[in-house]
Write a protein that holds these residues in place. Structure first.
Motif, PDB file in Angstrom:
ATOM      1  N   ARG A 118      98.958  -1.319 127.225  1.00 27.70           N
ATOM      2  CA  ARG A 118      98.627  -0.418 125.898  1.00 27.70           C
ATOM      3  C   ARG A 118      97.720   0.592 127.099  1.00 27.70           C
ATOM      4  NH1 ARG A 118      96.694  -3.255 121.217  1.00 27.70           N
ATOM      5  NH2 ARG A 118      94.463  -4.243 122.811  1.00 27.70           N
ATOM      6  N   ASP A 119      96.838   0.361 127.786  1.00 20.16           N
ATOM      7  CA  ASP A 119      95.932   0.784 128.405  1.00 20.16           C
ATOM      8  C   ASP A 119      96.234   2.055 128.804  1.00 20.16           C
ATOM      9  OD1 ASP A 119      93.648  -0.510 127.194  1.00 20.16           O
ATOM     10  OD2 ASP A 119      93.220  -2.198 128.550  1.00 20.16           O
ATOM     11  N   ASP A 120      97.389   1.230 129.570  1.00 15.63           N
ATOM     12  CA  ASP A 120      97.863   2.589 130.609  1.00 15.63           C
ATOM     13  C   ASP A 120      98.449   4.330 130.049  1.00 15.63           C
ATOM     14  OD1 ASP A 120      97.148   1.108 132.502  1.00 15.63           O
ATOM     15  OD2 ASP A 120      99.442   0.321 133.110  1.00 15.63           O
ATOM     16  N   ILE A 121      98.409   3.750 128.610  1.00 12.56           N
ATOM     17  CA  ILE A 121      99.354   5.288 127.417  1.00 12.56           C
ATOM     18  C   ILE A 121      98.322   5.059 126.305  1.00 12.56           C
ATOM     19  CG2 ILE A 121     100.801   3.731 126.406  1.00 12.56           C
ATOM     20  CD1 ILE A 121     102.784   5.226 127.276  1.00 12.56           C
ATOM     21  N   ALA A 122      97.409   4.783 126.356  1.00 10.86           N
ATOM     22  CA  ALA A 122      96.766   5.067 124.867  1.00 10.86           C
ATOM     23  C   ALA A 122      96.035   6.451 124.767  1.00 10.86           C
ATOM     24  CB  ALA A 122      95.466   4.161 124.652  1.00 10.86           C
ATOM     25  N   GLU A 123      95.109   6.875 125.653  1.00 12.95           N
ATOM     26  CA  GLU A 123      94.701   8.051 125.234  1.00 12.95           C
ATOM     27  C   GLU A 123      95.350   9.350 125.651  1.00 12.95           C
ATOM     28  OE1 GLU A 123      91.929   8.189 123.875  1.00 12.95           O
ATOM     29  OE2 GLU A 123      91.648   5.280 123.883  1.00 12.95           O
ATOM     30  N   ALA A 165     100.786  11.237 120.882  1.00 14.25           N
ATOM     31  CA  ALA A 165     100.164  11.990 121.870  1.00 14.25           C
ATOM     32  C   ALA A 165     100.780  12.283 123.116  1.00 14.25           C
ATOM     33  CB  ALA A 165      98.850  12.783 120.837  1.00 14.25           C
ATOM     34  N   ARG A 166     100.523  11.185 123.640  1.00 14.16           N
ATOM     35  CA  ARG A 166     100.457  11.244 125.023  1.00 14.16           C
ATOM     36  C   ARG A 166     102.463  10.921 125.259  1.00 14.16           C
ATOM     37  NH1 ARG A 166      97.617   8.416 129.381  1.00 14.16           N
ATOM     38  NH2 ARG A 166      98.568   9.232 131.209  1.00 14.16           N
ATOM     39  N   VAL A 167     102.624  10.272 124.433  1.00 16.43           N
ATOM     40  CA  VAL A 167     104.025   9.638 125.067  1.00 16.43           C
ATOM     41  C   VAL A 167     104.782  11.324 124.755  1.00 16.43           C
ATOM     42  CG1 VAL A 167     106.197   8.626 123.575  1.00 16.43           C
ATOM     43  CG2 VAL A 167     103.513   6.981 124.131  1.00 16.43           C
ATOM     44  N   LEU A 168     104.276  11.346 123.742  1.00 16.49           N
ATOM     45  CA  LEU A 168     105.514  13.315 123.449  1.00 16.49           C
ATOM     46  C   LEU A 168     105.553  13.863 124.975  1.00 16.49           C
ATOM     47  CD1 LEU A 168     104.265  14.124 119.897  1.00 16.49           C
ATOM     48  CD2 LEU A 168     106.459  13.228 120.441  1.00 16.49           C
ATOM     49  N   THR A 169     104.353  13.772 125.341  1.00  9.65           N
ATOM     50  CA  THR A 169     104.254  14.619 126.761  1.00  9.65           C
ATOM     51  C   THR A 169     105.472  14.298 127.867  1.00  9.65           C
ATOM     52  OG1 THR A 169     102.626  13.640 127.610  1.00  9.65           O
ATOM     53  CG2 THR A 169     102.186  15.215 126.274  1.00  9.65           C
ATOM     54  N   GLN A 170     105.761  12.872 127.571  1.00  9.17           N
ATOM     55  CA  GLN A 170     106.631  11.875 129.376  1.00  9.17           C
ATOM     56  C   GLN A 170     107.729  11.841 128.322  1.00  9.17           C
ATOM     57  OE1 GLN A 170     104.913   8.172 129.229  1.00  9.17           O
ATOM     58  NE2 GLN A 170     102.949   9.220 129.966  1.00  9.17           N
TER      59      GLN A 170
END
Length: 330
Positions: free
Chosen positions: A201-206, A230-235
């Motif tokens: 979780r910490d790898d993608i939480a922010e 928000a982070r997932v949308l960029t990936q």
């Protein structure tokens, strides 16, 4: 008389829940079908209702429980007769209408669906709102072009109810699944459900400082929201989609519109509460074919009605793994 979890509010505003004996006359008079409840389950929203959080319950005393499955005891509607097995999820039952944490429930016939063929009432509650929402999410991703064979599909909050079922369904359909969890001890459990990759979780939480990151995921079932979404949308891969089903990580979305404009990413809102009847039937049919029952059993922990008093606060803290099934008669 029948047993139920009753949530009450004192004169000083304090909310408490306990197991009480209730009379049939206390059931909602407006309902037209009375169900002898056999099983219920525990969802995040149930935790809020049991503890008085989120302002979901506004009228007290109240019987929570947003899901239940059981047998029709009496019916004033021609669609159902005594002895029929039925399932209820959503329709704000357990929030504004008395719900399934009881041995009896009286509801409107429009809110019920027949128990899907091949499922027991216990299995239906192992699925519950969480699994129903997971299936709706997979169906929405498929409708927007998701197919097996590409990049992995990300599932956030994977050890929770929605995430567990989504992981099992996607893996069964041939997708490579990457499961996000903040509990390292659940890694083996998630791999048993079919996850091929565990993401901390910490790898993608922010949120990312970049408007776009490397295309990493073919799609996503997101139960977290907030900075992680928000982070997932960029990936997400070009033209890919995210099915948003929850807000365990917060309701605010600190994102930019760049993924939508430059990669054609789709953000799909998934509502299971007011879903039309035909959609419900379609999703339950898919659950019967696309959710391996052996994997469903691996998610389940059995509990008695009184256990809800502890499970409600626990699920709000992320301490409930998989699906907690409540035998209201235990």
């Amino acid at each position: 008389m029948f047993k139920a979890i009753l949530v009450e509010k004192s004169e000083d505003g304090a909310v408490s829940a306990s197991v009480k004996e209730l009379d049939d006359a206390q059931l909602p008079a407006e309902g037209d079908v009375t169900v002898a409840v056999e099983y219920s389950t525990v969802n995040y929203k149930d935790g809020l209702c049991v503890t008085g959080g989120g302002g979901l319950v506004r009228s007290f005393p109240h019987v929570p429980g947003i899901d239940f499955a059981g047998t029709v005891e009496a019916s004033d509607d021609s669609r159902f007769k005594p002895g029929d097995k039925v399932v209820l999820t959503g329709w704000r039952v357990g929030e504004v209408w008395w719900g399934g944490y009881a041995q009896k429930a009286r509801v409107k016939a429009d809110w019920l669906v027949p128990l899907p063929e091949g499922l027991t009432t216990k299995q239906a509650m192992a699925v519950g709102t969480a699994g129903f929402t997971a299936m709706l999410s997979v169906m929405a991703l498929e409708a927007h072009g998701l197919k097996p064979g590409g990049l992995p599909v990300l599932v956030t909050g994977a050890a929770g109810g929605v995430g567990s079922v989504a992981t099992a369904i996607l893996a069964h359909l041939g997708y490579e699944v990457a499961a996000v969890t903040g509990r390292p001890e659940t890694a083996d459990y998630l791999k048993e459900l079919g996850a091929s990759q565990i993401v901390a979780r910490d790898d993608i939480a922010e949120p990312s400082a970049k408007p776009l990151e490397r295309e990493t995921w073919a799609g996503c079932v997101d139960a977290v929201g907030g900075g992680m979404l928000a982070r997932v949308l960029t990936q997400i891969v070009y033209g890919g989609s995210v099915a948003a089903v929850g807000l365990a990580g917060g309701a605010k979305l600190p994102a930019t519109v760049i993924p939508f404009l430059l990669r054609g990413v789709n953000l799909l809102g998934i509502d299971s509460v007011m879903r039309p009847y035909e959609d419900r039937l379609a999703a339950w049919r898919r659950i019967g074919t696309d959710l391996p029952m052996a994997k469903l059993e691996a998610m389940v922990e059995d509990h008695a009605l009184s256990d809800v008093l502890d499970l409600g606060p626990a699920i709000l803290k992320g301490q409930v793994r998989g699906r907690a099934v409540i035998d209201v008669n235990a």
